[in-house]
Design a protein around this motif. Structure first.
Motif, mmCIF file in Angstrom:
data_model
loop_
_atom_site.group_PDB
_atom_site.id
_atom_site.type_symbol
_atom_site.label_atom_id
_atom_site.label_comp_id
_atom_site.label_asym_id
_atom_site.label_seq_id
_atom_site.Cartn_x
_atom_site.Cartn_y
_atom_site.Cartn_z
ATOM 1 N N ALA A 1 38.009 -6.777 34.950
ATOM 2 C CA ALA A 1 38.123 -5.498 35.654
ATOM 3 C C ALA A 1 36.951 -5.223 36.573
ATOM 4 O O ALA A 1 37.004 -4.360 37.424
ATOM 5 N N GLY A 2 35.852 -5.990 36.429
ATOM 6 C CA GLY A 2 34.637 -5.714 37.182
ATOM 7 C C GLY A 2 34.607 -6.371 38.532
ATOM 8 O O GLY A 2 35.539 -7.067 38.937
ATOM 9 N N PRO A 3 33.503 -6.211 39.267
ATOM 10 C CA PRO A 3 33.357 -6.829 40.585
ATOM 11 C C PRO A 3 33.274 -8.334 40.495
ATOM 12 O O PRO A 3 32.906 -8.895 39.461
ATOM 13 N N ALA A 4 33.628 -9.007 41.560
ATOM 14 C CA ALA A 4 33.645 -10.468 41.555
ATOM 15 C C ALA A 4 32.289 -11.092 41.747
ATOM 16 O O ALA A 4 32.098 -12.274 41.556
ATOM 17 N N GLY A 5 31.299 -10.307 42.147
ATOM 18 C CA GLY A 5 29.969 -10.850 42.443
ATOM 19 C C GLY A 5 29.233 -11.241 41.177
ATOM 20 O O GLY A 5 29.676 -10.977 40.059
ATOM 21 N N PRO A 6 28.084 -11.875 41.322
ATOM 22 C CA PRO A 6 27.316 -12.324 40.151
ATOM 23 C C PRO A 6 26.711 -11.154 39.419
ATOM 24 O O PRO A 6 26.437 -10.097 39.997
ATOM 25 N N ARG B 1 25.929 -15.086 31.980
ATOM 26 C CA ARG B 1 24.525 -14.982 32.386
ATOM 27 C C ARG B 1 24.248 -15.791 33.647
ATOM 28 O O ARG B 1 23.374 -15.438 34.447
ATOM 29 N N ASP B 2 25.017 -16.865 33.838
ATOM 30 C CA ASP B 2 24.820 -17.730 35.004
ATOM 31 C C ASP B 2 25.568 -17.213 36.234
ATOM 32 O O ASP B 2 25.528 -17.828 37.297
ATOM 33 N N GLY B 3 26.284 -16.074 36.081
ATOM 34 C CA GLY B 3 26.981 -15.482 37.219
ATOM 35 C C GLY B 3 28.429 -15.898 37.386
ATOM 36 O O GLY B 3 29.096 -15.456 38.321
ATOM 37 N N ASP B 4 28.950 -16.726 36.510
ATOM 38 C CA ASP B 4 30.341 -17.184 36.604
ATOM 39 C C ASP B 4 31.233 -16.231 35.813
ATOM 40 O O ASP B 4 31.633 -16.509 34.677
ATOM 41 N N ARG B 5 31.576 -15.113 36.429
ATOM 42 C CA ARG B 5 32.347 -14.095 35.726
ATOM 43 C C ARG B 5 33.764 -14.568 35.403
ATOM 44 O O ARG B 5 34.277 -14.317 34.311
ATOM 45 N N ALA B 6 34.398 -15.244 36.337
ATOM 46 C CA ALA B 6 35.778 -15.695 36.116
ATOM 47 C C ALA B 6 35.828 -16.707 34.972
ATOM 48 O O ALA B 6 36.692 -16.630 34.081
ATOM 49 N N ALA C 1 32.612 -18.903 22.378
ATOM 50 C CA ALA C 1 32.009 -17.589 22.635
ATOM 51 C C ALA C 1 30.610 -17.741 23.230
ATOM 52 O O ALA C 1 30.232 -16.998 24.158
ATOM 53 N N VAL C 2 29.850 -18.693 22.735
ATOM 54 C CA VAL C 2 28.516 -18.945 23.293
ATOM 55 C C VAL C 2 28.629 -19.440 24.737
ATOM 56 O O VAL C 2 27.881 -19.011 25.622
ATOM 57 N N ALA C 3 29.596 -20.331 24.983
ATOM 58 C CA ALA C 3 29.801 -20.814 26.354
ATOM 59 C C ALA C 3 30.146 -19.665 27.290
ATOM 60 O O ALA C 3 29.666 -19.595 28.430
ATOM 61 N N ALA C 4 30.991 -18.745 26.831
ATOM 62 C CA ALA C 4 31.359 -17.587 27.652
ATOM 63 C C ALA C 4 30.128 -16.755 27.999
ATOM 64 O O ALA C 4 29.936 -16.348 29.156
ATOM 65 N N TRP C 5 29.283 -16.501 27.005
ATOM 66 C CA TRP C 5 28.087 -15.687 27.226
ATOM 67 C C TRP C 5 27.143 -16.357 28.217
ATOM 68 O O TRP C 5 26.588 -15.707 29.110
ATOM 69 N N LEU C 6 26.955 -17.667 28.076
ATOM 70 C CA LEU C 6 26.066 -18.386 28.987
ATOM 71 C C LEU C 6 26.630 -18.428 30.405
ATOM 72 O O LEU C 6 25.887 -18.287 31.389
ATOM 73 N N HIS C 7 27.938 -18.615 30.541
ATOM 74 C CA HIS C 7 28.553 -18.602 31.874
ATOM 75 C C HIS C 7 28.386 -17.226 32.528
ATOM 76 O O HIS C 7 28.129 -17.125 33.738
#
Length: 403
Positions: free
Chosen positions: A397-402, A361-366, A353-359
């Motif tokens: 569901a959101g946009p692919a951009g950062p 924040r870093d713009g890696d939505r996928a 879960a922490v890794a997901a949150w940090l990714h």
């Protein structure tokens, strides 16, 4: 004209008169460890003494509404001792029975000696498992019934009764004449607090009550640090859960719903503990919680200072969980947090879960969406699982951009 014959007092339940005095259950809980400690100090083994105290509490529930005692503790000590004598008289050991009869105290005020601290140590004995230590603490020091504890932990009453019985047998031969480990007691109380609320007993509030009492009888700043930590976490309780039952992350909580009185008390207690210059892990955790509570908004959180406190916590405990939380607050940005995370065991609770949150924040939505979904499968409860699933769905569901 003859005088009317006297009649018995009317039954309030029938006549509508004044009801009997209600039993103060909080008072009974407060008195339980003192009464138990007196019996144990007189040489009664723990299991037998605890049974006698429970019988005395039942006697009080039946007798006090109609005839409240002037000295509740003395009444309970006398009642428990008589229960003990009743059980002893039924036993074949005549010598032990006569010894107890000769030692029966006269009715009156009980000793002012406070044995509560010794009971904390006894109930957190190293020979007990954490779950058994928690259950025994709630029963012997907290004054809760087996049924209440079972409901709080969502287990059958018979299961909890067996757990408590085994714990009592384990500590029955231990006397209250040696110093115990404050750290073990604090860990047990923190376990109680983290269970939160379930059933008809608020375990978080119960843990705060017991920790407050511990802090009053032990000369050490760490109990005060734990009390401050509990108060600061508990102050956010009303804002943690949305009306639909879903979890609300700290950054999204309505800070107007936080309990400012509890925050002020927690910070004041923390300052008093830190002033003693004997820093411990609970004081460090409370300092982190205080910095979160002191920020008017999530954006104004003093992350550099929080990271400094996490560094202190890591120094004190070398805890992987502290290192994990430090990665969340990494002041140099999400990539520094991910680098710190890479050195930790992926099996740690909340690591994914922490890794997901940090990714995210870093713009890696996928990547974040995939990790949120993975963390949802690992979640320890339904509320957390639902929250993480919603985070994954939001990103998918959101946009692919950062961000």
């Amino acid at each position: 004209m003859t005088a009317p014959r006297p009649r018995p007092a009317p039954d309030p339940a029938v006549s509508g008169g004044a009801p009997p005095h209600p039993v103060d259950e909080t008072l009974l809980r407060e008195l339980t460890p003192a009464v138990l400690g007196i019996l144990v100090r007189r040489g009664v083994d723990f299991a037998t003494a605890e049974d006698a105290v429970q019988e005395a509490l039942l006697d009080a529930v039946r007798a006090w509404p109609a005839d409240p005692p002037r000295d509740p503790r003395g009444w309970l000590v006398t009642a428990a001792w008589r229960r003990l004598l009743d059980a002893t008289r039924a036993d074949a050991a005549r010598r032990r029975r006569e010894d107890l009869v000769h030692r029966e105290p006269e009715p009156g005020p009980a000793s002012d000696t406070d044995d509560t601290l010794g009971l904390y140590f006894l109930c957190a004995h190293p020979a007990l498992s954490p779950s058994s230590a928690v259950a025994l603490t709630l029963r012997a020091v907290g004054g809760l019934t087996t049924r209440q504890i079972a409901r709080a932990y969502l287990v059958p009453e018979a299961t909890m009764a067996q757990r408590i019985s085994r714990a009592k047998r384990t500590v029955s031969g231990v006397r209250l004449d040696r110093p115990g480990d404050v750290g073990t007691v604090l860990r047990v109380l923190y376990l109680v607090f983290n269970e939160g609320y379930s059933g008809d007993v608020d375990l978080a509030a119960e843990a705060i009550r017991l920790t407050r009492r511990l802090a009053a009888v032990v000369d050490h700043p760490e109990p005060a640090g734990l009390l401050a930590l509990m108060l600061l976490h508990h102050a956010r309780r009303a804002a943690r859960i949305a009306p639909d039952g879903s979890l609300v992350p700290l950054a999204e909580q309505d800070r107007g719903r936080w309990d400012t009185a509890a925050i002020a008390e927690g910070i004041e207690i923390l300052h008093g503990a830190l002033a003693r210059d004997r820093l411990g892990e609970y004081q460090a955790q409370a300092a982190i919680a205080a910095l979160h509570a002191d920020a008017p908004t999530a954006a104004e959180t003093d992350w550099p200072q929080i990271v400094e406190w996490y560094d202190e916590l890591v120094r004190l405990t070398d805890s992987p969980v502290a290192r994990l939380n430090r990665a969340v607050g990494e002041a140099d940005g999400p990539r520094a947090g991910l680098a710190a995370l890479a050195g930790l065991d992926p099996a740690l609770p909340r690591h994914t879960a922490v890794a997901a949150w940090l990714h995210e924040r870093d713009g890696d939505r996928a990547g974040a969406a995939r990790l949120y979904a993975q963390a949802a499968h690992q979640a320890p409860n339904l509320a957390e699982r639902a929250h993480l699933t919603r985070q994954a769905a939001r990103l998918n569901a959101g946009p692919a951009g950062p961000v």
